[in-house]
Design an enzyme around this catalytic site. Structure first.
Site, PDB file in Angstrom:
ATOM      1  N   SER A   1       0.857  -1.160   0.018  1.00 36.12           N
ATOM      2  CA  SER A   1      -0.050   0.136  -0.047  1.00 36.12           C
ATOM      3  C   SER A   1       0.794   1.240   0.232  1.00 36.12           C
ATOM      4  CB  SER A   1      -0.871  -0.128   1.159  1.00 36.12           C
ATOM      5  OG  SER A   1       0.027  -0.038   2.599  1.00 36.12           O
TER       6      SER A   1
ATOM      7  N   ASP B   1      -2.086   9.015   7.505  1.00 37.44           N
ATOM      8  CA  ASP B   1      -3.031   8.085   8.268  1.00 37.44           C
ATOM      9  C   ASP B   1      -2.393   7.270   9.318  1.00 37.44           C
ATOM     10  OD1 ASP B   1      -2.148   5.932   6.858  1.00 37.44           O
ATOM     11  OD2 ASP B   1      -3.897   5.833   5.548  1.00 37.44           O
TER      12      ASP B   1
ATOM     13  N   HIS C   1       0.451   5.248   6.650  1.00 34.70           N
ATOM     14  CA  HIS C   1       1.224   5.861   5.498  1.00 34.70           C
ATOM     15  C   HIS C   1       1.722   7.364   5.613  1.00 34.70           C
ATOM     16  CE1 HIS C   1      -1.965   2.790   4.200  1.00 34.70           C
ATOM     17  NE2 HIS C   1      -0.868   2.158   3.795  1.00 34.70           N
TER      18      HIS C   1
END
Length: 370
Positions: free
Chosen positions: A41, A336, A339
């Site tokens: 991600s 967040d 990340h």
């Protein structure tokens, strides 16, 4: 050791403060013909959007600062590889493989998938994703697609691919969503920190070797960052009596073992194990540590909380659909619970491109020029 860290910080400051946290307009021609991306991600740009998965970011406010809006990137704007592609001179961001059509494949593809790991089962707790093994196989399919544009001439295609850059950033989920999730996985019972890292390296070696067999010659391999200190972990350990600090040092210590093995792997591959290839190791652990510890020097006012999230450190629950994020994302290290922000991604991409502070044995600019 203190003198060495001081020298590294001074060198990084010279690199970073020579630039704003924006990426200049692309050059007329990219420094390399194509860029292929493998990862999780941290660099996924939309491959998970149509999967039945909790590891998706195709909703607002993700992409709030990205020119194309919400795309599936797990940050507010550009990812690390977006910034890297711009520095390399690409006119457009490298698209997700799931949306590539026709000759666009000749400029590269992003195979990264949120929740993915080196091990196939990693991330299954979050639903569907594309593991590293699957990403590599998708790449082999892409090579067959590219061959038609070289009239079936495999030698010509090989020469073309040998000039491209391949980026691989794997391992975070093998710890966060596997080894340190004993209620869902048995790996922490079957392995210890050393043997688990060795198992990962064995698989990773096979995966990188397969990329080599299908044309990869200039390869960036990233270590895992200081994930024991991300907002998600800080929120969990915030109220614990931890003499070493609020980070989850158990995770950090395991990551150090893995990263040490990754760097040794890069050394082995560079010493003739894969003839004609050049591998570069990115020390993500040291770079993320320095950004956090010296955040103010890089313009960060908040280094221990997510810009968007819920609970302690905005890290107990990650950014929710339509949630209002912090007003100034440039002041935050983390977007967040997991990340980094676009600002952090750009800083890291520039430092790795122009400086050897966190790269080994050469930087990315030198790799591109080989």
């Amino acid at each position: 050791m203190g003198i060495l860290r001081f020298v590294l910080l001074i060198s990084l400051n010279l690199v970073l403060f020579g630039f704003k946290t924006t990426v200049s307009q692309p050059q007329q021609q990219a420094q390399v013909p194509c860029l292929f991306i493998f990862g999780d991600s941290l660099v996924d740009n939309g491959n998970n959007n149509r999967l039945l998965s909790l590891a998706r970011a195709n909703y607002r406010p993700y992409g709030i600062d990205f020119p194309q809006g919400t795309t599936g990137r797990f940050t507010n704007g550009r990812t690390y590889v977006d910034a890297l592609a711009q520095i390399l001179g690409f006119r457009n961001y490298i698209p997700p493989y799931s949306r590539i059509r026709g000759q666009a494949i000749l400029r590269g593809a992003n195979f990264a998938s949120g929740a993915a790991g080196i091990r196939d089962e990693t991330g299954d707790n979050l639903g569907a994703h594309t593991s590293m093994n699957q990403q590599v196989e998708l790449y082999t399919t892409a090579v067959q697609q590219m061959l038609r544009y070289f009239r079936g001439d495999t030698n010509e295609l090989q020469r073309y691919l040998s000039r491209c850059i391949f980026y691989s950033g794997m391992g975070s989920n093998d710890y966060l969503n596997n080894y340190f999730m004993p209620d869902f996985y048995s790996t922490s019972t079957n392995y210890n920190d050393k043997t688990f890292a060795e198992s990962l390296i064995k698989n990773y070696t096979q995966q990188l070797t397969r990329l080599y067999q299908f044309g990869a010659r200039k390869v960036i391999v990233t270590g895992v960052g200081q994930i024991g200190c991300i907002p998600y972990q800080l929120a969990r350990y915030n109220n614990r009596n931890n003499s070493t600090g609020r980070c989850n040092e158990k995770i950090n210590n395991a990551i150090v073992v893995f990263n040490t093995q990754v760097k040794k792997l890069v050394d082995r591959l560079n010493k003739g194990q894969l003839k004609g290839a050049k591998f570069v190791y990115l020390d993500s652990y040291k770079s993320t540590y320095d950004l956090a510890v010296n955040g103010a020097a890089y313009g960060f006012e908040v280094v221990d909380k997510g810009c968007c999230g819920v609970g302690r450190n905005n890290g107990q629950i990650t950014c929710l659909p339509l949630q209002t994020p912090c007003p100034d994302r440039t002041k935050y290290l983390f977007w967040d619970a997991f990340h980094p922000t676009e600002t952090a991604n750009i800083l890291l991409a520039k430092s790795n491109f122009y400086s050897r502070a966190y790269t080994y044995p050469i930087n990315i600019q030198e790799l591109a020029n080989l």
